[in-house]
Scaffold this motif. Structure first.
Motif, PDB file in Angstrom:
ATOM      1  N   UNK A 112       5.487  -2.037   2.381  1.00  0.00           N
ATOM      2  CA  UNK A 112       4.827  -2.889   1.753  1.00  0.00           C
ATOM      3  C   UNK A 112       3.848  -2.304   1.059  1.00  0.00           C
ATOM      4  N   UNK A 113       3.435  -2.925  -0.273  1.00  0.00           N
ATOM      5  CA  UNK A 113       2.808  -2.267  -1.369  1.00  0.00           C
ATOM      6  C   UNK A 113       1.517  -3.357  -1.564  1.00  0.00           C
ATOM      7  N   UNK A 114       0.363  -2.769  -1.698  1.00  0.00           N
ATOM      8  CA  UNK A 114      -0.747  -3.262  -1.933  1.00  0.00           C
ATOM      9  C   UNK A 114      -1.198  -3.842  -3.244  1.00  0.00           C
ATOM     10  N   UNK A 115      -1.979  -4.980  -3.357  1.00  0.00           N
ATOM     11  CA  UNK A 115      -2.312  -5.335  -4.878  1.00  0.00           C
ATOM     12  C   UNK A 115      -3.980  -4.937  -4.972  1.00  0.00           C
ATOM     13  N   UNK A 116      -4.285  -4.064  -5.735  1.00  0.00           N
ATOM     14  CA  UNK A 116      -5.536  -3.532  -5.736  1.00  0.00           C
ATOM     15  C   UNK A 116      -6.427  -4.031  -7.155  1.00  0.00           C
ATOM     16  N   UNK A 117      -7.548  -4.496  -6.603  1.00  0.00           N
ATOM     17  CA  UNK A 117      -8.415  -5.003  -7.733  1.00  0.00           C
ATOM     18  C   UNK A 117      -9.495  -3.898  -7.628  1.00  0.00           C
ATOM     19  N   UNK A 118      -9.491  -2.973  -8.778  1.00  0.00           N
ATOM     20  CA  UNK A 118     -10.576  -2.006  -8.910  1.00  0.00           C
ATOM     21  C   UNK A 118     -11.884  -2.571  -8.983  1.00  0.00           C
ATOM     22  N   UNK A 119     -12.157  -3.835  -9.666  1.00  0.00           N
ATOM     23  CA  UNK A 119     -13.505  -4.131  -9.936  1.00  0.00           C
ATOM     24  C   UNK A 119     -14.238  -4.690  -8.745  1.00  0.00           C
ATOM     25  N   UNK A 120     -13.516  -5.483  -8.057  1.00  0.00           N
ATOM     26  CA  UNK A 120     -14.101  -6.339  -6.723  1.00  0.00           C
ATOM     27  C   UNK A 120     -13.938  -5.039  -5.279  1.00  0.00           C
ATOM     28  N   UNK A 121     -12.878  -4.016  -5.783  1.00  0.00           N
ATOM     29  CA  UNK A 121     -13.063  -3.233  -4.716  1.00  0.00           C
ATOM     30  C   UNK A 121     -12.266  -3.661  -3.416  1.00  0.00           C
ATOM     31  N   UNK A 122     -10.873  -4.469  -3.847  1.00  0.00           N
ATOM     32  CA  UNK A 122     -10.383  -5.190  -2.678  1.00  0.00           C
ATOM     33  C   UNK A 122      -8.907  -4.665  -2.920  1.00  0.00           C
ATOM     34  N   UNK A 123      -8.323  -4.252  -1.622  1.00  0.00           N
ATOM     35  CA  UNK A 123      -7.043  -4.043  -1.613  1.00  0.00           C
ATOM     36  C   UNK A 123      -6.210  -4.983  -0.602  1.00  0.00           C
ATOM     37  N   UNK A 124      -5.336  -5.886  -1.110  1.00  0.00           N
ATOM     38  CA  UNK A 124      -4.675  -6.843  -0.298  1.00  0.00           C
ATOM     39  C   UNK A 124      -3.337  -6.631   0.038  1.00  0.00           C
ATOM     40  N   UNK A 125      -2.854  -6.513   1.172  1.00  0.00           N
ATOM     41  CA  UNK A 125      -1.556  -6.321   1.264  1.00  0.00           C
ATOM     42  C   UNK A 125      -0.952  -7.135   2.426  1.00  0.00           C
ATOM     43  N   UNK A 126       0.266  -7.515   2.353  1.00  0.00           N
ATOM     44  CA  UNK A 126       0.795  -8.693   3.192  1.00  0.00           C
ATOM     45  C   UNK A 126       1.797  -7.894   4.230  1.00  0.00           C
ATOM     46  N   UNK A 127       1.914  -8.174   5.533  1.00  0.00           N
ATOM     47  CA  UNK A 127       2.703  -7.485   6.327  1.00  0.00           C
ATOM     48  C   UNK A 127       3.320  -8.484   7.422  1.00  0.00           C
ATOM     49  N   UNK A 128       4.179  -8.179   8.083  1.00  0.00           N
ATOM     50  CA  UNK A 128       5.065  -8.824   8.888  1.00  0.00           C
ATOM     51  C   UNK A 128       4.386  -9.187  10.215  1.00  0.00           C
ATOM     52  N   UNK A 129       4.720 -10.438  11.009  1.00  0.00           N
ATOM     53  CA  UNK A 129       3.909 -10.627  12.077  1.00  0.00           C
ATOM     54  C   UNK A 129       4.123  -9.508  13.010  1.00  0.00           C
ATOM     55  N   UNK A 152     -12.125  -2.186   0.149  1.00  0.00           N
ATOM     56  CA  UNK A 152     -11.791  -2.854   1.469  1.00  0.00           C
ATOM     57  C   UNK A 152     -10.471  -3.202   1.642  1.00  0.00           C
ATOM     58  N   UNK A 153      -9.547  -2.924   2.480  1.00  0.00           N
ATOM     59  CA  UNK A 153      -8.163  -3.408   2.753  1.00  0.00           C
ATOM     60  C   UNK A 153      -8.189  -4.668   3.647  1.00  0.00           C
ATOM     61  N   UNK A 154      -7.779  -5.727   3.008  1.00  0.00           N
ATOM     62  CA  UNK A 154      -7.634  -7.164   3.667  1.00  0.00           C
ATOM     63  C   UNK A 154      -6.111  -7.110   3.892  1.00  0.00           C
ATOM     64  N   UNK A 155      -5.832  -7.273   5.189  1.00  0.00           N
ATOM     65  CA  UNK A 155      -4.408  -7.498   5.816  1.00  0.00           C
ATOM     66  C   UNK A 155      -4.146  -8.963   5.774  1.00  0.00           C
ATOM     67  N   UNK A 156      -3.061  -9.392   5.116  1.00  0.00           N
ATOM     68  CA  UNK A 156      -2.370 -10.738   5.566  1.00  0.00           C
ATOM     69  C   UNK A 156      -0.971 -10.783   6.200  1.00  0.00           C
ATOM     70  N   UNK A 157      -1.020 -11.890   7.094  1.00  0.00           N
ATOM     71  CA  UNK A 157       0.311 -11.770   7.990  1.00  0.00           C
ATOM     72  C   UNK A 157       1.159 -12.628   7.340  1.00  0.00           C
ATOM     73  N   UNK A 158       2.341 -12.273   6.960  1.00  0.00           N
ATOM     74  CA  UNK A 158       3.150 -13.015   6.293  1.00  0.00           C
ATOM     75  C   UNK A 158       3.746 -14.301   7.221  1.00  0.00           C
ATOM     76  N   UNK A 159       3.559 -15.235   6.427  1.00  0.00           N
ATOM     77  CA  UNK A 159       3.891 -16.676   7.124  1.00  0.00           C
ATOM     78  C   UNK A 159       3.202 -17.263   8.032  1.00  0.00           C
ATOM     79  N   UNK A 160       1.890 -16.869   8.107  1.00  0.00           N
ATOM     80  CA  UNK A 160       0.870 -17.381   9.024  1.00  0.00           C
ATOM     81  C   UNK A 160      -0.395 -17.834   8.434  1.00  0.00           C
ATOM     82  N   UNK A 161      -0.629 -17.746   7.234  1.00  0.00           N
ATOM     83  CA  UNK A 161      -1.888 -18.321   6.882  1.00  0.00           C
ATOM     84  C   UNK A 161      -1.700 -19.777   6.279  1.00  0.00           C
ATOM     85  N   UNK A 162      -2.829 -20.255   6.024  1.00  0.00           N
ATOM     86  CA  UNK A 162      -2.927 -21.791   5.573  1.00  0.00           C
ATOM     87  C   UNK A 162      -2.073 -22.206   4.610  1.00  0.00           C
ATOM     88  N   UNK A 163      -1.828 -21.427   3.603  1.00  0.00           N
ATOM     89  CA  UNK A 163      -0.903 -21.541   2.410  1.00  0.00           C
ATOM     90  C   UNK A 163       0.594 -21.436   2.817  1.00  0.00           C
TER      91      UNK A 163
END
Length: 432
Positions: free
Chosen positions: A97-114, A161-172
């Protein structure tokens, strides 16, 4: 009764600074002297016979042991960097899995399997040359390692800051469920009377409201980031009655509510109250506080439920709906809690005999206007303005009533003592 008036006036009109233990000792001795002119003959005799006790107040650390103080949470670092030349993390990945980096906000979002092993996450990332980073790339991280810092020799740095998202388990990711509904619930808790509440939701949890049978509740507008509190306050008539009693140097008619009073209020409604509302803005409310009616338990894989000490059991029919049923076990005590949901909507549950919510009825619709303050509720600021006017008038009346008593010898003695002690303190401060 005379002693009560004396203490009442002192509390209202005497406003000395916080003097400390020495002041309390001196005031105690002064109070003993004054009491000889106020108390009856029998009490005077007892006062003479009583042994004088000089109290030493224990230090705060003896009253509140160090282990009672909660540890202060570490302050979160400032994310990103205002310097356009600060070093950056160029790539970031966890496994495939590859992360999406936002340098201005300092956020790295990455989605992983449950089924990811969350106890063994090893991020790999790259930076520019001549840059130091922490924690190091390729190092296994724990929950406390969610911040990554890169710094160059010039001292410029960028924090992510690294923010982990769990694939298929969020509100969206939730499957299409029930768009709107009205749940009538019976909530019971051991040692407390039963509370009947109604829960309303719309737009898959973007709007949510709760109101109990006493007329109090909360309205959440997640999309707008707005919370409206519906509450009961003392009626204007009751406020006027209590303040008038106090202004007339009477003991206000205020009683501590009992459990029986609460039970009566739940059964027959609140007395001597009126209803008000106040609203406040909470930016990002949908991220800070999840809608309690919406659930993603139905889409959780078995491996993820195991980590929660939970397992799916046979469906249970509630209010005519075949509900997904989850059993959660508390490891130490072995206590089991049941949780029900239908099309991502929470249908109650809990531990019977301790804390339990049971659906009484359910409709897949909501009444018009339920997400606005109900009729008969007025803004709290409007109510408060009336209360302020009443208390101001009562204060003037109290002053007139109290003036004759303020000239009493014992009151004048205490005022003189306070003035002298304050001068003594000021003199001590000047000498320092």
């Amino acid at each position: 009764m005379k002693r009560f008036y004396t203490l009442f006036i002192i509390a209202l009109f005497a406003s000395p600074p916080i003097y400390g233990q020495g002041f309390l000792k001196k005031l105690g001795k002064k109070a003993q002297e004054i009491s000889k002119t106020v108390l009856g003959e029998d009490e005077k005799q007892k006062e003479k016979e009583a042994e004088e006790i000089d109290y030493d107040f224990p230090p705060a650390e003896d009253i509140y042991p160090e282990e009672m103080y909660a540890e202060e949470e570490a302050e979160a670092p400032t994310l990103g960097s205002t310097d356009p030349n600060a070093p950056r993390i160029l790539t970031f990945s966890i496994g495939k899995e590859k992360g999406k980096i936002d340098h201005k906000k300092g956020i790295i979002e990455i989605t992983v399997d449950p089924d990811t092993d969350f106890e063994n996450i090893i991020p790999v990332y790259t930076t520019g040359s001549n840059v130091t980073s922490s924690p190091a790339s390729g190092k296994r991280i724990g929950g406390e390692d969610s911040y990554f810092t890169v710094k160059d020799k010039a001292g410029r740095k960028c924090v992510y800051e690294v923010v982990l998202h769990i694939r298929g388990m969020e509100k969206k990711d939730l499957k299409a469920g029930t768009k709107s509904g009205t749940l009538r619930m019976v909530n019971t808790m051991q040692g407390f009377p039963q509370i009947n509440s109604t829960y309303y939701f719309d737009n898959y949890g973007k709007l949510f409201a709760m109101m109990n049978d006493m007329g109090t509740g909360t309205i959440y507008d997640y999309a707008a980031g707005k919370v409206t509190i519906l509450t009961a306050v003392a009626s204007i008539e009751k406020v006027r009655r209590i303040t008038d009693q106090a202004a007339s140097l009477q003991i206000p008619d205020i009683k501590e509510p009992t459990m029986k009073d609460l039970e009566n209020a739940l059964n027959n409604g609140l007395k001597d109250v009126e209803f008000v509302y106040f609203s406040y803005e909470i930016p990002g409310l949908d991220k800070k506080l999840e809608c309690p009616i919406i659930s993603n338990y139905e889409v959780m894989p078995p491996s993820f439920l195991v980590r929660m000490n939970a397992r799916k059991v046979a469906n249970t029919t509630i209010a005519g709906k075949s509900c997904f049923t989850l059993e959660i076990t508390e490891p130490e005590s072995g206590m089991k809690m049941l949780y029900y949901s239908w099309k991502n909507i929470n249908f109650g549950g809990g531990i019977k005999g301790m804390a339990w919510s049971q659906v009484e009825s359910f409709k897949e619709s909501t009444p018009a206007g339920i997400f606005s303050p109900p009729k008969g509720y007025r803004p709290y600021a409007e109510y408060q303005a009336e209360v302020d006017a009443i208390t101001e008038a009562a204060g003037k009346k109290l002053q007139k009533k109290a003036e004759p008593l303020m000239n009493a010898p014992e009151i004048q003695a205490i005022k003189q003592f306070l003035d002298e002690y304050e001068k003594e303190l000021k003199a001590t401060d000047i000498n320092k």
